[in-house]
Design a protein around this motif. Structure first.
Motif, mmCIF file in Angstrom:
data_model
loop_
_atom_site.group_PDB
_atom_site.id
_atom_site.type_symbol
_atom_site.label_atom_id
_atom_site.label_comp_id
_atom_site.label_asym_id
_atom_site.label_seq_id
_atom_site.Cartn_x
_atom_site.Cartn_y
_atom_site.Cartn_z
ATOM 1 N N ASP A 204 0.858 -1.181 0.000
ATOM 2 C CA ASP A 204 0.000 0.000 0.000
ATOM 3 C C ASP A 204 0.893 1.229 0.000
ATOM 4 O O ASP A 204 1.126 1.865 1.030
ATOM 5 N N GLY A 209 -5.066 2.497 2.624
ATOM 6 C CA GLY A 209 -5.678 1.352 3.294
ATOM 7 C C GLY A 209 -6.088 0.242 2.350
ATOM 8 O O GLY A 209 -6.621 -0.782 2.790
ATOM 9 N N PHE A 210 -5.851 0.416 1.028
ATOM 10 C CA PHE A 210 -6.213 -0.590 0.025
ATOM 11 C C PHE A 210 -4.956 -1.154 -0.632
ATOM 12 O O PHE A 210 -3.959 -0.433 -0.800
ATOM 13 N N GLN A 251 -9.304 -3.913 1.028
ATOM 14 C CA GLN A 251 -8.625 -3.312 2.166
ATOM 15 C C GLN A 251 -7.566 -4.256 2.731
ATOM 16 O O GLN A 251 -7.678 -5.486 2.629
ATOM 17 N N TYR A 265 -14.849 -5.224 6.443
ATOM 18 C CA TYR A 265 -13.840 -4.613 5.578
ATOM 19 C C TYR A 265 -14.273 -4.857 4.131
ATOM 20 O O TYR A 265 -14.921 -5.860 3.825
ATOM 21 N N SER A 642 -12.251 6.156 0.128
ATOM 22 C CA SER A 642 -11.588 5.004 0.756
ATOM 23 C C SER A 642 -11.842 4.945 2.266
ATOM 24 O O SER A 642 -11.758 3.872 2.862
#
Length: 673
Positions: A204, A209-210, A251, A265, A642
């Motif tokens: 990442d 966060g992805f 995520q 998530y 996001s």
């Protein structure tokens, strides 16, 4: 990863030392060099076709077919979304559904495989690629609109007994390719291709966060058989192939066993299994080398199960394709023709959030293509086919290619043709499932999801001149193509950031493409390739006319390659550098989103640089290291919303630039000849 690269660098040094030591005791030999171009543009071919040779394919890592066009100015390569790492290709500014993609002249990437199909052919399997701009040949079907890409795989008769390619990169992707070949008899040869790849760790780089690239693994195996008996005139190819591809993205904390189907998530899995069998049987008539008959058959089963957050999408396509072709002449070889019959069957089991949109499509057609070639300056190909499709009805498809050499080392080409296709609106736009958009089909009277078939005319002109500049070889090409849609399945993301609308074209839709190439051999072994491209692609949407989203109007491409003389025992250095500049791109409408989830109307311009160094130690062993996006440019906000992925502004489909920053890789190739 750093340890692996260090290990490869050390191995590189050790082998260099070993090779140099061996050289001291070797007898001097005479090396004969022959120049082999990576891209070939013929002055004599009637169609505007560029051949990408195996030499060109080695200039980049070329992990799969989608990544084989990075050094080619005729094809634009973009990421399709912020999640899957899938690269999408465009020709004349139009995406791959408008390009006929064939493998050994049998349609390959179509229907259910449109989104990810190009990543299912490993780059090491490819012998060459033919890229034809404009309307293609009627022999291969009626769906081609902007052009045709045909991939030729390595032929068993020409293959070597063993080939190994190992690859690793800093984004934790690893690949292993092995080829085995055996000449069974004077007439039979077989090859076994085995490919495996995996991405094993989470990355990442932009801290949203992805995952920047999906975790995944692919196993791909193909067995090819070739028969050729020049005494009888019979030739045949048999291919059996199985592929299993698994991707997980979303995520960082997403665990499919725990979080699938929940809002804990956001995550996604895309699992695909594919089985292919193809056969080609041909006969060249004795004492008549200009006359032949061929019969192609292909069966495929493509099964994809996937979900994107709470959106579920499953599709299974079973297809059968058959093509009977007869080639001969009329009176003499200046007048050639090809004619035949074609049958296609597609059974779709397709479910969009459990809504059943399954169907069966089939078509039968006949074609005739006449070629005149005076063997000097003028040639043309005039073709037509009539098809009857259970949903598209009966229709005629004309195609024309004309070539004229007005003077020495110059060629002028013109082409025109019509294409027609049924748009698979869900399979071709899977990237939009990874968003909070609702899907709505506004028309209901058509026979494909309520929509009418897409129909477009494409016409273009091209001029190429080869010449000497300061005593060195140079060439320049300018071409212009226009595509006019009579009807289009419009994919509207300009109306609202919470919707994607599908409807029949109401108004105009066109694509203009202008490309200017200039290539120069600066000094011996140092070649410069440049291209400027201008696109004017506009569609009338319900909310007004807009340029095609995520398509730069101006692009500039440059490639610089240098290789040393081939030294004793085949030693050589090869250097390759590619520069791509993309101008601003129209972005989908996000104006009604809260301010922090809005994007500007146009993206900023940016540039990307790739480079590779290859060290050939002998005719059987070489190593390479390279970098992609070495300028480290990445899109600032790749995942919209996001912070709240199950909220109304979540969208991963608006990707105009690389997501992952710098990426470096290394690999080796080993052969037994």
């Amino acid at each position: 990863m750093k340890k692996i690269l260090l290990l490869l660098a050390l191995l590189f040094s050790v082998i260099t030392f070993s090779q140099e030591t061996i050289q001291q005791d070797s007898l001097k030999t005479v090396t004969v060099e022959a120049k082999r171009k990576g891209l070939k543009k013929s002055l004599s071919g009637t169609a505007n076709t560029t051949v990408v040779t195996s030499k060109e394919l080695l200039k980049a890592a070329c992990c799969n077919l989608a990544e084989s066009f990075e050094t080619n100015p005729s094809i634009d390569v973009n990421f399709s979304d912020a999640l899957t790492g899938t690269k999408q290709i465009k020709m004349l500014g139009l995406t791959s559904p408008y390009i006929m993609i064939t493998e050994e002249n049998i349609p390959s990437v179509r229907g259910a495989s449109q989104a990810y199909g190009l990543s299912f052919t490993p780059g090491t399997w490819v012998e060459s690629i033919q890229i034809t701009k404009g309307a293609g040949s009627v022999v291969n079907g009626y769906e081609s609109i902007s052009g045709q890409i045909n991939t030729e795989l390595i032929k068993p008769m020409k293959d070597i007994p063993f080939f190994l390619n190992a690859y690793g990169s800093t984004d934790s992707r690893f690949e292993l390719n092995t080829h085995f070949n055996k000449k069974v008899s004077d007439y039979w040869a077989t090859s076994l291709f085995v490919h495996g790849n995996a991405r094993v760790s989470k990355n990442d780089m932009n801290d949203d966060g992805f995952l920047d690239n999906p975790l995944g693994r692919q196993f791909n195996v193909a067995n090819r058989w070739q028969f050729a008996n020049p005494e009888t005139g019979w030739v045949a190819f048999l291919n059996l192939r199985f592929m299993k591809d698994e991707k997980q993205t979303g995520q960082l904390n997403f665990d499919p066993n725990r979080d699938k189907g929940t809002t804990n998530y956001w995550g996604s899995e895309i699992n695909t299994e594919r089985l292919d069998f193809t056969s080609k049987v041909g006969y060249v008539f004795k004492d008549m080398p200009y006359q032949s008959i061929g019969f192609q058959n292909a069966f495929s089963s493509h099964n994809q199960g996937s979900y994107f957050g709470l959106n579920q999408y499953d599709i299974k396509q079973q297809s059968y394709y058959s093509n009977l072709i007869f080639n001969s002449i009329i009176s003499n070889t200046m007048h050639k023709f090809a004619t035949g019959l074609n049958f296609t069957y597609d059974k779709y089991a397709e479910f969009v959030n459990l809504a059943n949109v399954s169907r069966i499509d089939n078509s039968v057609g006949a074609f005739f293509e006449y070629t005149y070639d005076d063997s000097d300056k003028f040639s043309y190909i005039l073709g037509g086919r009539f098809d009857y499709h259970n949903r598209l009805g009966g229709f005629f498809t004309p195609r024309l290619h004309v070539k004229y050499n007005p003077w020495e080392k110059a060629v002028l080409r013109f082409s025109a043709g019509r294409g027609k296709r049924a748009a698979n609106i869900f399979a071709e736009n899977q990237n939009l499932f990874a968003s909070s958009r609702t899907f709505s089909v506004l028309d209901t009277n058509g026979k494909i999801y309520g929509l009418n078939p897409e129909i477009a005319w494409n016409y273009g002109i091209s001029f190429t001149q080869n010449f000497k500049l300061f005593g060195m070889n140079a060439d320049t090409t300018v071409d212009f193509y226009r595509t006019d849609f009579q009807n289009q399945a419009v994919v509207d993301v300009m109306n609202s950031p919470q919707q994607v609308l599908f409807y029949n074209l109401k108004g105009k839709s066109y694509a203009n493409s202008l490309q200017l190439d200039f290539n120069l051999e600066i000094i011996e072994h140092l070649n410069l390739r440049t291209a400027y491209k201008y696109y004017d692609i506009s569609t009338d949407y319900l909310s007004g006319s807009y340029q095609r989203q995520l398509q730069a109007k101006h692009r500039f491409f440059a490639n610089l390659e240098y290789e040393t003389h081939i030294a004793e025992k085949g030693k050589q250095w090869k250097f390759d550098y590619t520069f791509n500049w993309l101008g601003k791109q129209q972005l989908p409408n996000t104006a009604s989103n809260p301010h922090h989830d809005q994007l500007p109307e146009f993206s900023p311009s940016f540039s990307v640089m790739n480079a590779q160094i290859t060290r050939t130690f002998s005719s059987t062993f070489e190593m390479y290291i390279g970098g992609e996006n070495i300028g480290n440019y990445s899109q600032h906000k790749a995942v919209l919303g996001s912070e709240n992925p199950f909220g109304p502004t979540f969208d991963t489909s608006i990707v105009y630039a690389p997501i992952f920053g710098q990426m470096y890789y290394a690999g080796l190739r080993f052969k037994i000849k």
